[in-house]
Design an enzyme around this catalytic site. Structure first.
Site, PDB file in Angstrom:
ATOM      1  N   ASP A  10      -3.689  -6.509-143.042  1.00 32.46           N
ATOM      2  CA  ASP A  10      -3.455  -5.908-144.325  1.00 32.46           C
ATOM      3  C   ASP A  10      -1.922  -6.600-144.752  1.00 32.46           C
ATOM      4  OD1 ASP A  10      -2.185  -4.028-146.241  1.00 32.46           O
ATOM      5  OD2 ASP A  10      -3.170  -2.480-145.179  1.00 32.46           O
ATOM      6  N   VAL A  33      -5.952  -5.523-153.561  1.00 34.25           N
ATOM      7  CA  VAL A  33      -4.725  -5.733-152.859  1.00 34.25           C
ATOM      8  C   VAL A  33      -3.366  -4.985-153.839  1.00 34.25           C
ATOM      9  CG1 VAL A  33      -4.078  -8.021-153.663  1.00 34.25           C
ATOM     10  CG2 VAL A  33      -3.314  -7.281-151.495  1.00 34.25           C
ATOM     11  N   ASP A  34      -3.676  -5.206-154.996  1.00 30.74           N
ATOM     12  CA  ASP A  34      -2.762  -4.770-156.055  1.00 30.74           C
ATOM     13  C   ASP A  34      -2.548  -2.966-155.556  1.00 30.74           C
ATOM     14  OD1 ASP A  34      -1.171  -4.461-158.159  1.00 30.74           O
ATOM     15  OD2 ASP A  34      -2.619  -4.777-159.770  1.00 30.74           O
TER      16      ASP A  34
END
Ligand code: AR6
Length: 173
Positions: A10, A33-34
């Protein structure tokens, strides 16, 4: 000399000078991911993005470009937001995807960043095939003129990690 490293995990857990975000043109957040970066970094990042929209980027950030904000609570000095192209069958948008990496490194150089973590831009919601995205990402970063010392690709899941490993091996790395 730029070193390319690959890790599975991550990206919000990485300690680097700058973390690259696969944003959208609005800069106002999203999924993938944003969403993870905004959640982990806290509201300061969104505030900085809103300020960018109110000043230089009234129409949003075009695909292929990059811009930096604070990293909020993340273990990084800055987040560099870039907007990948949506995958298209009918149009070759590889140059736009390559531009995301080049422009992110250019912004990183402006910031004096030495270590930069990248996600696999465009390979989620924007549907770019992983193997091809890995090849474009790795060749672009390898060939960039930059003072960045480490480009760390942080791949979410084993499949993405293996695709990047294969693409790196194919480049002789
Ligand atoms: N760490 C590292 N990689 C991640 C993480 C994470 N925490 N979460 C997801 N990925 P995506 P895109 C991987 O969809 O395709 C957003 O809504 C994911 O598995 O995040 O460029 C934006 O706001 C995939 O391999 O970005 C835009 O609207 C890669 O990150 C749109 O999605 C990119 O997937 C951008 O789409």
């Amino acid at each position: 000399m730029l070193r390319i490293t690959l890790v599975q995990g991550d990206i919000t857990h990485e300690s680097v000078d700058a973390i690259v975000n696969a944003a959208n043109s609005s800069l106002l957040g999203g999924g993938g991911v944003d969403g993870a970066i905004h959640r982990a970094g806290g509201p300061e990042i969104l505030e900085a993005c809103r300020a960018l929209r109110a000043s230089h980027y009234g129409r949003g950030l075009p695909a292929g470009q990059a811009v930096a904000t604070t990293a909020g609570r993340l273990d990084a000095r800055r987040v560099i937001h870039t907007v990948g192209p949506v995958w298209s069958h009918s149009e070759d948008r590889s140059d736009v995807l390559a531009s995301c990496y080049r422009e992110s490194l250019r912004v990183a150089d402006e910031l004096g960043a030495r270590s930069v973590a990248f996600p696999a831009v465009s390979t989620g919601v924007y549907r770019w095939p992983m193997g091809d995205a890995a090849r474009i990402a790795l060749t672009t970063v390898r060939d960039a003129e930059t003072s960045v010392e480490e480009a760390r690709f942080v791949l979410f899941g084993a499949q993405a990690y293996e695709a990047f490993q294969d693409a790196l091996a194919a480049l002789g790395g």
